[in-house]
Write a protein that holds these residues in place. Structure first.
Motif, PDB file in Angstrom:
ATOM      1  N   THR A   1       0.857  -1.186   0.000  1.00  0.00           N
ATOM      2  CA  THR A   1       0.000   0.000   0.000  1.00  0.00           C
ATOM      3  C   THR A   1       0.890   1.232   0.000  1.00  0.00           C
ATOM      4  O   THR A   1       2.075   1.166   0.350  1.00  0.00           O
ATOM      5  CB  THR A   1      -0.940   0.031   1.217  1.00  0.00           C
ATOM      6  OG1 THR A   1      -0.149  -0.033   2.418  1.00  0.00           O
ATOM      7  CG2 THR A   1      -1.914  -1.127   1.193  1.00  0.00           C
TER       8      THR A   1
ATOM      9  N   ASP B   1       1.197   5.425   1.100  1.00  0.00           N
ATOM     10  CA  ASP B   1       0.730   6.607   1.818  1.00  0.00           C
ATOM     11  C   ASP B   1       1.434   7.806   1.192  1.00  0.00           C
ATOM     12  O   ASP B   1       2.574   8.125   1.541  1.00  0.00           O
ATOM     13  CB  ASP B   1       1.062   6.495   3.312  1.00  0.00           C
ATOM     14  CG  ASP B   1       0.488   7.648   4.132  1.00  0.00           C
ATOM     15  OD1 ASP B   1       0.162   8.693   3.531  1.00  0.00           O
ATOM     16  OD2 ASP B   1       0.398   7.513   5.358  1.00  0.00           O
TER      17      ASP B   1
ATOM     18  N   THR C   1       5.399   7.211   1.878  1.00  0.00           N
ATOM     19  CA  THR C   1       5.769   5.911   2.440  1.00  0.00           C
ATOM     20  C   THR C   1       5.121   4.778   1.658  1.00  0.00           C
ATOM     21  O   THR C   1       3.956   4.849   1.289  1.00  0.00           O
ATOM     22  CB  THR C   1       5.332   5.817   3.920  1.00  0.00           C
ATOM     23  OG1 THR C   1       5.927   6.887   4.652  1.00  0.00           O
ATOM     24  CG2 THR C   1       5.751   4.497   4.537  1.00  0.00           C
TER      25      THR C   1
ATOM     26  N   ILE D   1       4.208   0.823   2.207  1.00  0.00           N
ATOM     27  CA  ILE D   1       4.092  -0.214   3.239  1.00  0.00           C
ATOM     28  C   ILE D   1       3.989  -1.555   2.532  1.00  0.00           C
ATOM     29  O   ILE D   1       3.003  -1.838   1.849  1.00  0.00           O
ATOM     30  CB  ILE D   1       2.876   0.009   4.153  1.00  0.00           C
ATOM     31  CG1 ILE D   1       2.963   1.382   4.843  1.00  0.00           C
ATOM     32  CG2 ILE D   1       2.813  -1.076   5.211  1.00  0.00           C
ATOM     33  CD1 ILE D   1       2.128   2.445   4.189  1.00  0.00           C
TER      34      ILE D   1
ATOM     35  N   GLY E   1       3.861  -4.956   5.877  1.00  0.00           N
ATOM     36  CA  GLY E   1       4.024  -4.354   7.191  1.00  0.00           C
ATOM     37  C   GLY E   1       5.286  -3.541   7.366  1.00  0.00           C
ATOM     38  O   GLY E   1       5.468  -2.877   8.396  1.00  0.00           O
ATOM     39  N   ASN E   2       6.171  -3.544   6.379  1.00  0.00           N
ATOM     40  CA  ASN E   2       7.410  -2.779   6.449  1.00  0.00           C
ATOM     41  C   ASN E   2       7.163  -1.367   5.915  1.00  0.00           C
ATOM     42  O   ASN E   2       6.795  -1.199   4.740  1.00  0.00           O
ATOM     43  CB  ASN E   2       8.514  -3.438   5.606  1.00  0.00           C
ATOM     44  CG  ASN E   2       8.929  -4.789   6.149  1.00  0.00           C
ATOM     45  OD1 ASN E   2       9.888  -4.895   6.898  1.00  0.00           O
ATOM     46  ND2 ASN E   2       8.208  -5.836   5.760  1.00  0.00           N
ATOM     47  N   GLU E   3       7.359  -0.361   6.754  1.00  0.00           N
ATOM     48  CA  GLU E   3       7.197   1.027   6.326  1.00  0.00           C
ATOM     49  C   GLU E   3       8.511   1.522   5.713  1.00  0.00           C
ATOM     50  O   GLU E   3       9.535   1.597   6.390  1.00  0.00           O
ATOM     51  CB  GLU E   3       6.796   1.904   7.510  1.00  0.00           C
ATOM     52  CG  GLU E   3       5.415   1.571   8.059  1.00  0.00           C
ATOM     53  CD  GLU E   3       4.942   2.580   9.085  1.00  0.00           C
ATOM     54  OE1 GLU E   3       5.685   3.559   9.349  1.00  0.00           O
ATOM     55  OE2 GLU E   3       3.834   2.404   9.615  1.00  0.00           O
TER      56      GLU E   3
ATOM     57  N   LYS F   1      10.312   4.537   3.755  1.00  0.00           N
ATOM     58  CA  LYS F   1      10.250   5.953   3.400  1.00  0.00           C
ATOM     59  C   LYS F   1      10.854   6.168   2.017  1.00  0.00           C
ATOM     60  O   LYS F   1      11.928   5.637   1.707  1.00  0.00           O
ATOM     61  CB  LYS F   1      11.030   6.775   4.431  1.00  0.00           C
ATOM     62  CG  LYS F   1      10.820   8.264   4.322  1.00  0.00           C
ATOM     63  CD  LYS F   1       9.458   8.659   4.827  1.00  0.00           C
ATOM     64  CE  LYS F   1       9.279  10.169   4.835  1.00  0.00           C
ATOM     65  NZ  LYS F   1       7.943  10.553   5.334  1.00  0.00           N
TER      66      LYS F   1
END
Length: 481
Positions: free
Chosen positions: A193, A195, A200, A202, A205-207, A209
């Protein structure tokens, strides 16, 4: 019941056993940072069919398939042990147990074989090591996939950021889409996904940047909470110590280059000379895909037979450096259409051998031809050996090297008579020895070495990053030296 019914029943039974292995493998990986292998092939996040196929690979050892019924007891035993972060090869456990004549139970034998990863000997879980990717092209995106896959318990390598130049509207959405879908390597295994507001991505589950910059000097990584990170430069823009030192900014501890280094930058081929990296070395190179393909088998052949001289001819897939259609290019020939032509070009792999194998005094020459395939190359390594031998002896030796030696993660072996380049897309080895094509006469040997110049090379890069970060965990049982 017919013979076919018997075969189908057997298959369903093995499917059921493989299904039971999946949650055990997953828990060991997530909770204890234990990676379960089968003859150097990871079983983490593999499907039922993938687990069964990986077991079938073991037929190269003794001419018969290794069954999940053979390996399940060893896997179940691992859950009873106080294991620390490690890699446990249940295929090697089964093979060495079969050869052991002391009458030990599976539980006794397994506890002894993995003793270095248990109790007082075990490595304690530690805080994860931050990784930054500078560049997000073919190699960068494959490195991202591998880093995300290997997150495990969260105490290993953690991809924290990628650095790219701003590419226009919806830049981050397009880059995430390229990570999600790949025309050669297929779909990303998981969910992604975006953002846009916080720039960011994702992934599982790893964010991650996304940092936009035109030059390393513009970035303070500590502003993003990044510390003591390993930065992997996959742009190839800087290749000497002076240029790569620009990356040593606040938050960055070490720089790894995914191209041959120049000057005094160490060129590292994992499995061959990674143990020569000095603890205080901040800048190093992973050499080229072709160097990684030829150096491990060259080392193996030199150790067993001696090498007096050699020549490598690489038949290499085309790359983004070439033109789709005829157009101006600063290099000779590379301006001609890549998907329509075979293109003679140069390779620095032969000269790079000296950096990775300084004790090998034999002269090695090389040349290269780019061909109209998008991935997987082959290196034809022609050697004058130090002694006469036979084809059968060389093949037996290289088969054993690929299965039990310290080079088993670098060298694979295939005896299929109809193997072609696309069969090796996604190979995690640096190179694969093609048994059927191998030629040996007296003291002359010609090895045909397939390699996924994208994914196999990326796996080698990750191994180097794991090594310098301190999260390259030991493998048990220990490979034969």
């Amino acid at each position: 019941m017919t013979v076919n019914d018997d075969a189908f029943t057997n298959w369903k039974t093995r499917e059921e056993i493989a299904e039971s292995m999946i949650p055990i493998i997953g828990r060991l990986h997530r909770e204890q940072d234990v990676t379960v292998l089968l003859h150097s092939r990871s079983l983490v996040n593999k499907s039922v069919v993938s687990i069964l196929k990986t077991h079938r690979f073991a037929r190269q050892i003794a001419g018969e398939e290794l069954s999940v019924t053979d390996t399940l007891p060893f896997l179940q035993t691992l859950t009873t042990l106080d294991l620390g972060p490690s890699q446990i090869d249940i295929g090697m456990l089964a093979a060495t147990y079969r050869a052991d004549d002391r009458g030990l139970s599976v539980e006794e034998f397994t506890a002894e074989a993995v003793a270095g990863a248990t109790g007082e000997n075990k490595i304690e879980l530690r805080e994860g090591r931050d990784v930054v990717l500078y560049g997000f092209g073919r190699i960068g995106r494959l490195l991202a996939r591998l880093l995300i896959e290997k997150t495990g318990s969260g105490n290993g390598l953690r991809l924290r950021a990628i650095v790219v130049r701003q590419g226009g509207d919806q830049d981050i959405v397009k880059r995430a889409s390229l990570l999600r879908r790949d025309s050669i390597h297929g779909q990303f295994q998981g969910t992604i996904t975006v953002d846009e507001a916080s720039s960011t991505i994702i992934a599982n589950g790893n964010e991650i940047k996304v940092i936009y910059a035109n030059d390393p000097s513009e970035i303070d990584y500590t502003a993003y909470g990044i510390k003591d990170a390993i930065l992997v430069d996959n742009t190839g823009k800087w290749r000497d110590r002076e240029g790569l030192s620009k990356h040593l900014r606040p938050g960055i501890d070490k720089v790894v280059l995914t191209a041959p280094g120049k000057g005094d930058v160490p060129n590292i081929v994992h499995g061959v000379n990674h143990d020569t990296i000095k603890p205080d070395e901040q800048i190093l190179s992973c050499a080229s895909c072709t160097t990684n393909a030829i150096v491990p088998p060259l080392k193996a052949m030199a150790e067993e037979y001696g090498v007096l001289r050699g020549h490598v001819e690489t038949v290499h897939s085309f790359t983004n450096d070439q033109n789709l259609l005829d157009n101006y290019h600063s290099s000779d020939r590379r301006g001609r259409s890549a998907p329509l032509n075979m293109v003679i070009t140069e390779t620095g792999a032969a000269s790079a051998v000296a950096k990775a194998l300084p004790d090998l005094k034999a002269p090695i020459t090389g040349s290269s031809i780019r061909v109209p395939v998008p991935d997987v190359s082959i290196a034809i390594l022609s050697l004058r050996l130090g002694r006469a031998t036979t084809r059968e002896e060389v093949l037996d030796y290289l088969r054993n090297v690929s299965l039990t030696s310290p080079l088993k993660r670098q060298i694979d072996f295939i005896s299929a008579p109809d193997a072609v380049s696309s069969d090796f897309i996604g190979s995690r080895h640096a190179s694969i020895v093609d048994a059927g094509a191998t030629k040996v006469e007296d003291d002359n040997a010609i090895l045909y070495l397939w390699y996924d110049n994208e994914f196999g090379y990326s796996c080698q890069v990750i191994r180097v990053v794991q090594h310098v970060s301190g999260v390259e965990y030991p493998t048990f049982p220990a490979p034969a030296v």
